[in-house]
Design a protein around this motif. Structure first.
Motif, short mmCIF file in Angstrom:
data_model
loop_
_atom_site.label_atom_id
_atom_site.label_comp_id
_atom_site.label_asym_id
_atom_site.label_seq_id
_atom_site.Cartn_x
_atom_site.Cartn_y
_atom_site.Cartn_z
N HIS A 117 0.85 -1.20 0.00
CA HIS A 117 0.00 0.00 0.00
C HIS A 117 0.88 1.25 0.00
O HIS A 117 0.97 1.97 1.00
N PRO A 118 1.54 1.52 -1.12
CA PRO A 118 2.48 2.65 -1.18
C PRO A 118 1.83 4.01 -1.01
O PRO A 118 2.51 5.00 -0.74
N ASP A 119 0.50 4.09 -1.16
CA ASP A 119 -0.20 5.37 -1.02
C ASP A 119 -0.62 5.65 0.41
O ASP A 119 -1.28 6.67 0.67
N VAL A 120 -0.27 4.77 1.33
CA VAL A 120 -0.64 4.94 2.74
C VAL A 120 0.55 5.47 3.53
O VAL A 120 1.67 5.01 3.37
N GLN A 121 0.29 6.44 4.37
CA GLN A 121 1.29 6.95 5.31
C GLN A 121 0.89 6.58 6.72
O GLN A 121 -0.30 6.50 7.04
N LEU A 122 1.88 6.35 7.58
CA LEU A 122 1.62 6.11 8.99
C LEU A 122 1.87 7.39 9.78
O LEU A 122 2.87 8.06 9.58
N ALA A 123 0.95 7.71 10.66
CA ALA A 123 1.14 8.80 11.63
C ALA A 123 1.24 8.13 12.99
O ALA A 123 0.26 7.59 13.51
N LEU A 124 2.43 8.15 13.58
CA LEU A 124 2.71 7.38 14.80
C LEU A 124 2.56 8.24 16.05
O LEU A 124 3.10 9.34 16.12
N THR A 125 1.83 7.72 17.02
CA THR A 125 1.68 8.35 18.33
C THR A 125 2.18 7.38 19.38
O THR A 125 1.74 6.22 19.41
N GLU A 126 3.09 7.81 20.24
CA GLU A 126 3.61 6.96 21.30
C GLU A 126 3.01 7.38 22.64
O GLU A 126 2.83 8.57 22.90
N GLY A 127 2.71 6.41 23.45
CA GLY A 127 2.14 6.70 24.76
C GLY A 127 1.99 5.42 25.55
O GLY A 127 2.36 4.34 25.09
N ASN A 128 1.43 5.53 26.76
CA ASN A 128 1.18 4.32 27.52
C ASN A 128 -0.16 3.71 27.11
O ASN A 128 -0.94 4.34 26.39
N THR A 129 -0.43 2.52 27.58
CA THR A 129 -1.64 1.80 27.15
C THR A 129 -2.91 2.58 27.44
O THR A 129 -3.82 2.64 26.60
N TYR A 130 -2.99 3.23 28.59
CA TYR A 130 -4.22 3.93 28.96
C TYR A 130 -4.43 5.18 28.10
O TYR A 130 -5.56 5.49 27.71
N GLN A 131 -3.36 5.89 27.79
CA GLN A 131 -3.47 7.05 26.91
C GLN A 131 -3.93 6.63 25.51
O GLN A 131 -4.80 7.27 24.90
N LEU A 132 -3.35 5.54 25.01
CA LEU A 132 -3.69 5.08 23.66
C LEU A 132 -5.13 4.56 23.61
O LEU A 132 -5.83 4.77 22.61
N LEU A 133 -5.57 3.89 24.66
CA LEU A 133 -6.96 3.43 24.72
C LEU A 133 -7.92 4.61 24.64
O LEU A 133 -8.92 4.57 23.90
N GLU A 134 -7.62 5.65 25.38
CA GLU A 134 -8.48 6.85 25.37
C GLU A 134 -8.53 7.44 23.97
O GLU A 134 -9.60 7.81 23.47
N ASN A 135 -7.37 7.52 23.29
CA ASN A 135 -7.33 8.08 21.95
C ASN A 135 -8.02 7.19 20.93
O ASN A 135 -8.58 7.68 19.95
N LEU A 136 -7.99 5.88 21.14
CA LEU A 136 -8.75 4.97 20.26
C LEU A 136 -10.24 5.28 20.34
O LEU A 136 -10.92 5.39 19.32
#
Length: 293
Positions: A117-136
């Protein structure tokens, strides 16, 4: 209050000057100042203190910053997803990762998917599990790599292999040189470096064996724990895959014998996000799907 005003507000907040913000936004200063005044009038508060050399956020302004970031990011994500739905599998995939995932992902499956999928870019966010769950759940992330345990209600998950917790020791602890794994009792006289994610796990385990550990450091990033062990400060307790990636030349690594210390990474998304072709295709690349109730 509108998105244009919020973008202008964030530019001024980040630069601390009207002139610098106007240059960053490629607009003239008078329209920028007007938008900021309109935003303050709409909210009924003063967002900036005017200083001789620029501006500084008021308490109200500081509070607005985090909300403005979320609103502008959510707007960009919504625009991207709507366009991607119409155009097929392309656009930006917002991926969250915990620090302790470095030994597992990126992996071959992810590399294959990106190559396909060469037309896809990743935007990476780093955090702890609870922060990422909230953002999901806020739809700020499409998928996230989390570490168990966590509340997986309303999530669709792909599970990576189970792994043991590991002990990263400076080489001066030669009394363990011939051991294949260590027990909790072996650790009680050592200066321990603990990854905060497993606070409760270690508290319960040591307590059940009536042991009192000696912690010299508790940190929020498993990579930090290994780094301090590499510098001979103490003995780090982290997931095995991460220990193997970040271990230095002068440390030894053993797994913990106790099966209570098995842990697992999980690639998770919401059912709403899974309805988009981009996320559905990404999740399909990984096996062992499982919905948690």
């Amino acid at each position: 209050m509108n998105l244009k005003q919020l973008r202008y507000f964030l530019a001024v907040a980040e630069t601390g000057q009207m002139t610098a913000a106007a240059n960053q936004l490629h607009v003239a200063q008078p329209p920028l100042s007007y938008q900021i005044k309109q935003l303050e009038a709409d909210l009924g508060v003063t967002l900036f203190k005017r200083l001789p050399q620029g501006v500084a956020l008021t308490e109200a302004g500081k509070l607005l910053v985090s909300y403005a970031h979320q609103l502008t990011q959510l707007s960009a994500t919504a625009e991207n997803k709507v366009r991607a739905l119409a155009q097929g599998v392309n656009g930006t995939l917002n991926l969250g990762t915990v620090s302790s995932s470095a030994g597992v992902i990126p992996n071959h499956q992810l590399t294959q998917w990106l190559q396909a999928h060469p037309d896809v870019q990743l935007a990476l966010t780093e955090g702890n599990t609870y922060q990422l769950l909230e953002n999901l759940h806020k739809r700020l992330l499409d998928v996230a790599v989390l570490r168990t345990p966590f509340n997986g209600k309303n999530l669709v998950c792909r599970y990576f292999e189970r792994e043991r917790m590991a002990v990263v020791l400076p080489q001066r602890y030669q009394q363990f040189a011939n051991r294949r794994q260590l027990r909790l009792r072996d650790l009680i006289d050592l200066p321990l470096i603990k990854y905060r994610r497993f606070n409760e796990l270690f508290h319960v385990a040591f307590g059940e064996e009536a042991l009192t550990p000696r912690y010299v450091l508790t940190c929020d990033d498993a990579r930090t724990a290994v780094n301090w062990a590499n510098h001979q400060i103490g003995v780090a307790l982290v997931p095995r895959s991460l220990a193997d990636v970040y271990r230095g030349d002068h440390v030894l690594v053993w797994s913990l014998a106790d099966r209570r210390f098995e842990t697992q990474l999980v690639l998770a998304t919401t059912t709403d996000a899974l309805a988009t072709p981009l996320v559905a295709g990404f999740m399909a690349q990984f096996e062992r799907a499982e919905s948690l109730d």
